[in-house]
Design a protein around this motif. Structure first.
Motif, mmCIF file in Angstrom:
data_model
loop_
_atom_site.group_PDB
_atom_site.id
_atom_site.type_symbol
_atom_site.label_atom_id
_atom_site.label_comp_id
_atom_site.label_asym_id
_atom_site.label_seq_id
_atom_site.Cartn_x
_atom_site.Cartn_y
_atom_site.Cartn_z
ATOM 1 N N GLN A 180 0.923 -1.209 0.076
ATOM 2 C CA GLN A 180 -0.071 -0.055 -0.226
ATOM 3 C C GLN A 180 0.874 1.387 0.025
ATOM 4 O O GLN A 180 2.012 1.433 0.788
ATOM 5 C CB GLN A 180 -0.905 0.015 1.156
ATOM 6 C CG GLN A 180 -1.858 1.376 1.226
ATOM 7 C CD GLN A 180 -2.873 0.904 2.414
ATOM 8 O OE1 GLN A 180 -2.653 1.673 3.498
ATOM 9 N NE2 GLN A 180 -3.955 0.063 2.137
ATOM 10 N N ALA B 251 9.655 5.136 -3.242
ATOM 11 C CA ALA B 251 8.169 4.794 -3.571
ATOM 12 C C ALA B 251 7.400 5.744 -2.741
ATOM 13 O O ALA B 251 6.170 5.890 -3.039
ATOM 14 C CB ALA B 251 8.104 3.185 -3.317
ATOM 15 N N ALA C 197 -5.820 14.890 -8.459
ATOM 16 C CA ALA C 197 -6.411 15.618 -7.454
ATOM 17 C C ALA C 197 -6.203 15.068 -6.046
ATOM 18 O O ALA C 197 -6.213 15.426 -5.125
ATOM 19 C CB ALA C 197 -7.910 15.535 -7.408
ATOM 20 N N CYS D 126 -1.347 10.588 -2.459
ATOM 21 C CA CYS D 126 -1.036 9.337 -3.356
ATOM 22 C C CYS D 126 0.662 9.482 -3.481
ATOM 23 O O CYS D 126 1.261 10.410 -3.568
ATOM 24 C CB CYS D 126 -1.657 9.383 -4.866
ATOM 25 S SG CYS D 126 -1.180 10.520 -5.952
ATOM 26 N N GLY E 271 5.237 5.575 -5.810
ATOM 27 C CA GLY E 271 5.248 4.013 -6.097
ATOM 28 C C GLY E 271 3.675 3.662 -6.353
ATOM 29 O O GLY E 271 3.652 2.804 -7.539
ATOM 30 N N GLY F 49 5.817 -7.496 -8.101
ATOM 31 C CA GLY F 49 6.855 -7.008 -7.347
ATOM 32 C C GLY F 49 6.499 -5.724 -6.481
ATOM 33 O O GLY F 49 5.442 -4.982 -6.776
ATOM 34 N N VAL F 50 7.564 -5.399 -5.616
ATOM 35 C CA VAL F 50 7.421 -4.098 -4.836
ATOM 36 C C VAL F 50 8.327 -3.050 -5.396
ATOM 37 O O VAL F 50 9.539 -3.471 -5.499
ATOM 38 C CB VAL F 50 7.539 -4.486 -3.429
ATOM 39 C CG1 VAL F 50 7.340 -3.072 -2.636
ATOM 40 C CG2 VAL F 50 6.622 -5.344 -2.699
ATOM 41 N N HIS G 154 -7.448 4.032 -13.848
ATOM 42 C CA HIS G 154 -7.525 3.519 -12.417
ATOM 43 C C HIS G 154 -7.275 2.049 -12.063
ATOM 44 O O HIS G 154 -6.864 1.781 -11.097
ATOM 45 C CB HIS G 154 -9.011 3.609 -11.811
ATOM 46 C CG HIS G 154 -9.495 5.146 -11.878
ATOM 47 N ND1 HIS G 154 -10.766 5.496 -11.817
ATOM 48 C CD2 HIS G 154 -8.842 6.345 -12.022
ATOM 49 C CE1 HIS G 154 -11.031 6.890 -11.880
ATOM 50 N NE2 HIS G 154 -9.625 7.409 -11.897
#
Ligand code: FAD
Ligand code: ZN
Length: 470
Positions: free
Chosen positions: A67, A108, A131, A136, A139, A201-202, A423
């Motif tokens: 997240q 990230a 927006a 956000c 990453g 992957g991260v 999205h």
């Protein structure tokens, strides 16, 4: 030692929490559509810690969800099956900024606003603009291949990434942080991770493209008789400004009414109402005559009956007021009450025909549904939304979401469009995807997933539909 204890050891005392109050904000997303649970929230501070986490998860077959800022709109960032949750919030350093090479390397968890600010301090532009940019993360933007209002000029996030650092599912770090515009040394592996929504992957860091900061911006709000006229205006304005349009956003009268009704400090700047509006922006150098070309072309369009009235901002404050009308639409829709939303794209020139067919099709299912179709006309991307026939929450209206969505997405397919323009797929559209993508394409997605995440620990159940055997 239990797996959870091994994970805690890998990040140290500051790198995790099991306190329900601290975890709670990470379990629900912006639209309150998805809610999850997790036994452990991990907050690694380095790439090495992310690597240690993933190698433990890989060995022990422990599912994990990544997240960023938790602003995703398709539920991808929520641990829906009780997975361990990895937050990138402590991967928060801008590692380098090369002003002459116009690149920036950030971890990230840096927010999009943070990246834009760091670039602006050197008089450079990172053009991605959403927006949600205060929350956000870069990453998350890369993982979703985010779009926003400046795609017309600068492309999606994919076009803004030069290099990536990614930790693979087995913990092995892929260092691809190259600042190269040209690099044809085989497969471009970094592109696979862009838009992969945490399933391959991260992402731990990225090298981004920056651009010269434009020192002139022309912003206008134009009354339009129809979406057809808006498409014509788009072509004319692109030609007249030499491709310097940075935004071309369509909105219907109802969107403007909802904004002026619900959002403080907004007003309709035009004397007469019109069925549609376009908000357009061109940016460039101060001495390039951009404003004159913009206004001449707009004046000609009005004379030719393509456009109605228009207001062109004469100050930055006025430009911000016009932009506020566009950027407040989602919030105003929310305050008006229940709405059913879609994020679709079709070829730009097909937008008017799509609207002519899709609006009555939805209203045949929900008589009186109020269309608020707005968005990035210049990219062929509309937020094809409907508010309930009357203001207020309307459970009966929302109960028709699936039926409406099926109808809209089938029409999108008929117009050779996409059911998710910007999205992503996440949890929300994963079961719809097989209806709209070929078996061959889905099999290729599954093959990539199996190659990069053979144990299936990364964001399970999201984005990649399982094979359904009949
Ligand atoms: P999250 O929501 O935390 O995660 C999104 C997905 O990315 C999840 O699948 C997650 O697992 C994965 N992920 C996150 N970080 C990583 C990482 N480091 N490595 C691997 N996977 C990761 N989107 C647009 O495209 N255009 C818009 O104009 C736009 N406007 C918005 C306006 C509002 C008000 C809101 C609330 C959202 C908007 N969005 C828009 C959606 C959202 O902001 C974007 O999808 C954004 O890119 C998500 O970033 P995030 O850091 O919040 O990611
Ligand atoms: Zn959008």
């Amino acid at each position: 030692m239990s797996t959870l204890d091994r994970l805690k050891d890998a990040v140290g005392a500051r790198g995790f929490t099991q306190d329900p109050a601290q975890i709670a904000p990470h379990l629900e997303e912006w639209r309150s559509k998805y809610r999850g649970t997790t036994p452990l929230l991990l907050k690694p501070a380095t790439t090495a810690e992310v690597s240690a986490i993933l190698s433990i998860c890989h060995q022990t077959r422990t599912p994990i969800v990544t997240q960023g800022g938790n602003t995703g709109l398709v539920g991808g960032q929520i641990p829906l099956h009780g997975e361990v949750l990895l937050s990138t919030s402590r991967l928060s350093k801008v590692r380098a900024l090369d002003a002459s090479g116009m690149t920036l390397t950030a971890e990230a968890g840096v927010t999009l606003a943070g990246v834009r600010q760091a670039a602006a301090e050197k008089d450079l532009l990172f053009p991605l603009s959403l927006a949600s940019e205060g929350s956000c993360t870069i990453g998350g933007n890369i993982a979703t291949n985010a779009g926003g209002t400046h795609v017309l000029r600068y492309g999606m996030t994919r076009a803004l990434v030069l290099g990536l650092e990614v930790v693979q599912a087995n913990g092995v770090v892929l260092d691809m942080l190259r600042a190269l515009h040209k690099d044809n040394t085989g497969y471009d592996i970094k592109q696979l991770f862009i838009g992969s929504e945490g399933t391959l992957g991260v992402i731990t860091a990225a090298t981004l493209r920056l651009f010269p900061m434009p020192d002139a911006a022309v912003v206008g709000l134009v009354a339009m008789p129809s979406p057809d006229a808006a498409v014509t205006l788009l072509g004319r304005m692109q030609a007249a400004t030499g491709g310097m349009l940075s935004a071309f956003e369509l909105m219907p009268r109802l969107a403007l009414e909802l904004v002026t009704r619900h959002i403080a400090g907004t007003r309709d700047p035009l004397a007469e109402p019109a069925p549609w509006y376009v908000l357009m922006e061109a940016t460039g150098g101060r001495d390039t005559g951009l404003a004159a070309s913009f206004e001449t072309a707009l004046g000609a369009a009005i004379e030719d009956g393509i456009a109605g009235n228009a207001v062109v901002a004469t100050s930055q404050a006025q430009a911000a007021e016009l932009w506020k009308l566009r950027e407040s639409i989602s919030e105003a829709q929310k305050r008006e009450g229940a709405s059913i939303k879609h994020d679709i794209s079709v070829p730009v020139a097909a937008i008017p025909a799509f609207l002519k067919k899709a609006v009555p099709a939805v209203q045949a299912i929900v008589p009186g549904a109020r269309p608020v179709s707005f968005g990035h006309l210049g990219d062929g991307n509309l937020h094809f939304n409907f508010n309930a026939p009357r203001a207020g929450d309307d459970p009966a209206f929302l109960a028709q979401w699936d039926e409406v969505q099926l109808c809209v997405h089938d029409l999108v397919k008929e117009f050779a469009g996409s059911i998710s323009a910007e999205h992503g797929i996440g949890a929300m559209k994963v079961s719809s995807l097989p209806r709209y993508k070929s078996h061959a394409e889905l099999d290729a997605m599954r093959a990539l997933k199996a190659a990069f995440d053979p144990a299936g620990i990364l964001n399970p159940g999201k984005t990649v539909p399982p094979v359904v055997r009949l």
